[in-house]
Write a protein that holds these residues in place. Structure first.
Motif: not given
Length: 231
Positions: A118-140
């Protein structure tokens, strides 16, 4: 534990050096030779040590084969194109198979403590969501595949954490660390492909990928189930 695998460790370290040198020297020919050795060596060693006699090992084995296919596809990729997509698909399916293998252990004691996962789930959620919003405009065209990819990777890692107190400590630690190394590896290559082509990110990807696959295989080899009390 690692001393039992000294011969293979030396061989695998040589493979690591070859891959790092190929990347540093921009030698595509050496990469073509060295990259497939990662999966081939691990597949062979897992086969020798476990005989692939359990569902857990069979799932890991097929996952390694698909990872190898993904590695080969990635060698032909120069950006957001067909080979990158096919590599992502092969790797995603390998994560599904790894996750199913880990679930074999988790389901033995479904109601056991899940705090680590459960703790790791929170860490992964923060990490992957941060990556997605950083890369979103280039994902096409890769927007939805990337979402599916990191969702599957996160789920696999959380299920690896849910193996806590269901298998022996060494297997748990090896596989959990290997799964988290996959997260770092894939975030790194995602950054390289979709945000900025910094060579250091490719180096991080390569090293963490080599470590991740090694730890997953060692965790599978060292796996011992903890007895379930029936009282």
């Amino acid at each position: 534990m690692f001393r039992k695998h000294n011969t293979f460790n030396i061989f695998y370290f040589i493979i690591l050096i070859l891959n790092v040198y190929a990347l540093a020297s921009d030698s595509q020919m050496l990469r073509m030779f060295a990259m497939p050795l990662i999966g081939m060596s691990l597949i062979l060693y897992l086969l020798i040590k476990t005989k692939i006699d359990e569902i857990f090992h069979k799932l890991i084995f097929v996952g390694l084969v698909l990872s190898l296919a993904g590695d080969i596809q990635l060698l032909f990729s120069t950006g957001t194109e067909y080979y990158l997509m096919s590599s992502m698909i092969a790797t995603l399916i390998s994560y599904v198979l790894y996750g199913l293998a880990f679930f074999q252990d988790f389901r033995r004691k479904l109601h056991e403590n899940r705090r680590v996962g459960n703790f790791l789930l929170l860490v992964l959620l923060i990490s992957t969501v941060s990556f997605y919003f950083t890369a979103e405009k280039n994902l096409i065209d890769f927007k939805y595949p990337v979402i599916a990819y990191f969702f599957t990777l996160s789920l696999m890692t959380v299920v690896a954490a849910y193996r806590h107190r269901r298998v022996n400590r060494s297997s748990f630690k090896l596989i959990l660390t290997g799964s988290f190394a996959f997260v770092i590896s894939d975030l790194s290559i995602g950054y390289y492909n979709f945000i900025e082509t910094e060579k250091v990110m490719m180096a991080i990807y390569l090293l963490t990928y080599l470590i991740a696959q090694y730890l997953i295989v060692m965790g599978a080899i060292e796996r011992r189930l903890i007895r379930i009390d029936t009282d």
